[in-house]
Design a protein around this motif. Structure first.
Motif, short mmCIF file in Angstrom:
data_model
loop_
_atom_site.label_atom_id
_atom_site.label_comp_id
_atom_site.label_asym_id
_atom_site.label_seq_id
_atom_site.Cartn_x
_atom_site.Cartn_y
_atom_site.Cartn_z
N THR A 37 -50.39 64.61 -18.80
CA THR A 37 -50.03 63.31 -19.41
C THR A 37 -48.77 63.40 -20.26
OG1 THR A 37 -51.51 63.64 -21.31
CG2 THR A 37 -52.41 62.50 -19.37
N GLY A 38 -48.43 64.61 -20.73
CA GLY A 38 -47.18 64.77 -21.48
C GLY A 38 -46.00 64.41 -20.58
N TYR A 41 -45.27 60.69 -20.72
CA TYR A 41 -44.52 60.30 -21.92
C TYR A 41 -43.08 60.81 -21.86
CZ TYR A 41 -48.80 58.53 -23.92
OH TYR A 41 -49.92 57.78 -24.15
N ARG A 42 -42.92 62.00 -21.31
CA ARG A 42 -41.57 62.55 -21.17
C ARG A 42 -40.73 61.70 -20.20
NH1 ARG A 42 -40.60 68.27 -22.27
NH2 ARG A 42 -42.31 69.06 -23.52
N ALA A 101 -40.13 62.14 -26.53
CA ALA A 101 -41.43 61.67 -26.01
C ALA A 101 -42.42 61.54 -27.16
CB ALA A 101 -41.96 62.64 -24.97
N SER A 102 -42.38 62.50 -28.08
CA SER A 102 -43.28 62.47 -29.22
C SER A 102 -42.99 61.24 -30.08
CB SER A 102 -43.09 63.76 -30.03
OG SER A 102 -43.67 63.65 -31.28
N SER A 105 -44.00 58.04 -28.14
CA SER A 105 -45.43 57.94 -27.88
C SER A 105 -46.19 57.32 -29.05
CB SER A 105 -46.02 59.32 -27.54
OG SER A 105 -45.99 60.14 -28.69
N ARG A 111 -48.09 53.43 -25.39
CA ARG A 111 -49.41 54.04 -25.17
C ARG A 111 -50.29 53.13 -24.32
NH1 ARG A 111 -49.35 58.68 -27.79
NH2 ARG A 111 -51.21 59.28 -26.67
N GLY A 131 -53.35 66.81 -22.55
CA GLY A 131 -52.44 66.05 -23.42
C GLY A 131 -52.79 66.15 -24.88
N ARG A 132 -52.76 65.00 -25.57
CA ARG A 132 -53.05 64.98 -27.01
C ARG A 132 -54.27 64.14 -27.34
NH1 ARG A 132 -49.21 67.52 -25.94
NH2 ARG A 132 -47.43 68.17 -27.21
N ASP A 133 -54.55 63.13 -26.50
CA ASP A 133 -55.64 62.19 -26.80
C ASP A 133 -56.59 62.05 -25.62
OD1 ASP A 133 -53.83 60.94 -25.12
OD2 ASP A 133 -54.04 58.97 -26.06
N MET A 134 -56.71 63.09 -24.83
CA MET A 134 -57.57 63.01 -23.64
C MET A 134 -59.03 62.89 -24.03
SD MET A 134 -55.53 63.02 -21.13
CE MET A 134 -54.52 62.08 -22.23
N ARG A 182 -42.61 67.87 -34.26
CA ARG A 182 -43.34 67.20 -33.17
C ARG A 182 -44.85 67.22 -33.44
NH1 ARG A 182 -43.82 68.02 -27.33
NH2 ARG A 182 -42.80 70.04 -27.18
N ASP A 186 -47.17 63.98 -33.91
CA ASP A 186 -48.30 63.76 -33.00
C ASP A 186 -49.63 63.68 -33.75
OD1 ASP A 186 -46.46 63.80 -30.98
OD2 ASP A 186 -46.92 65.83 -30.29
N ARG A 189 -49.45 60.03 -36.32
CA ARG A 189 -49.20 58.65 -35.87
C ARG A 189 -50.50 57.84 -35.99
NH1 ARG A 189 -48.50 61.02 -30.18
NH2 ARG A 189 -50.66 61.16 -29.53
#
Ligand code: DC
Length: 229
Positions: A37-38, A41-42, A101-102, A105, A111, A131-134, A182, A186, A189
């Motif tokens: 998923t990164g 966003y990238r 991307a950070s 996002s 999002r 990713g970060r919020d999976m 970053r 992340d 936010r």
């Protein structure tokens, strides 16, 4: 949760914790889809920067969301990412695009635009989503959740060596600053910040090799797959 007997597995954590490398290997090993998923966003950040849209320009970013068609395609066994038909797979792999991307996002419209795409890719199960919020937002009901982390020095070193190997002009201090900032962005936010859930399995990869992390995770995954049969 049973999805035609195939699981939804999530892998979250900060930058350069080893998530992508192990998720890729594991997904091949168990014939699951690997969702990076990164990269979504990238890809978005790459397009926005191409149009000269600044990360805080919510109006133009929202407009871009509507115009952007992102698709994931398997080419020669590897996943490629296309934006409005353009293959951006390699172009998005720089620390500058990661940083952008950070920033981008954190924008709610971005999002929201990427959420349904991610859920559609995983709704049938048989996926390792990274990713970060999976585990927190995209697949809160995932069957198995991992959270990978490593000491910041180790993560910076990994990212720095990765860049040198690719032939990029890398400066250790710049990589360090970018990664630290970053992570902070992340984690702080307002929507979908990086956070470990209570039901996730934590793995500290600082002193572990890729193979050791893969074997640890594979053992847990294979057990879960068996229990689900
Ligand atoms: O994993 P990565 O370094 O390719 O991700 C780049 C940035 O994208 C990351 O710093 C924050 C953002 N991102 C996100 O907000 N949510 C995700 N699920 C994946 C990435």
């Amino acid at each position: 949760m049973i999805h035609e007997n195939k699981l939804i597995i999530t892998v979250d954590g900060p930058a350069a914790a080893g998530k992508s490398t192990v998720s890729k290997v594991l997904s091949q090993r168990i014939s699951y889809i690997y969702l990076d998923t990164g990269a979504l966003y990238r890809a978005f950040a790459y397009k926005a920067s191409g149009y000269g849209i600044l990360p805080d320009d919510e109006r133009n970013l929202s407009e871009l969301c509507e115009k952007m068609r992102v698709s994931l395609m398997r080419i020669d066994g590897d996943m490629s990412i296309l934006v409005n038909g353009e293959d951006v797979t390699q172009k998005i792999r720089t620390e500058q695009i990661g940083f952008l991307a950070s920033k981008i996002s954190a924008v709610p419209a971005v999002r929201k635009a990427l959420l349904s795409l991610q859920r559609e890719a995983g709704e049938k199960g048989g996926i390792i989503a990274e990713g970060r919020d999976m585990g927190t937002v995209v697949f809160p009901y995932a069957d198995l959740k991992f959270f990978l982390d490593a000491d910041v020095r180790e993560r910076v070193q990994r990212r720095y060596l990765e860049m040198l190997e690719k032939g990029d002009n890398a400066d250790f201090e710049e990589v360090r600053m970018s990664l630290i900032q970053r992570d902070q962005q992340d984690m702080s936010r307002e929507i979908s910040p990086l956070r470990q859930t209570d039901d996730s399995i934590f793995i500290d990869t600082t002193t572990l090799s890729v193979e050791e992390v893969v074997e640890t995770m594979a053992g847990i995954i294979e057990k879960a797959i068996k229990n689900n049969e």
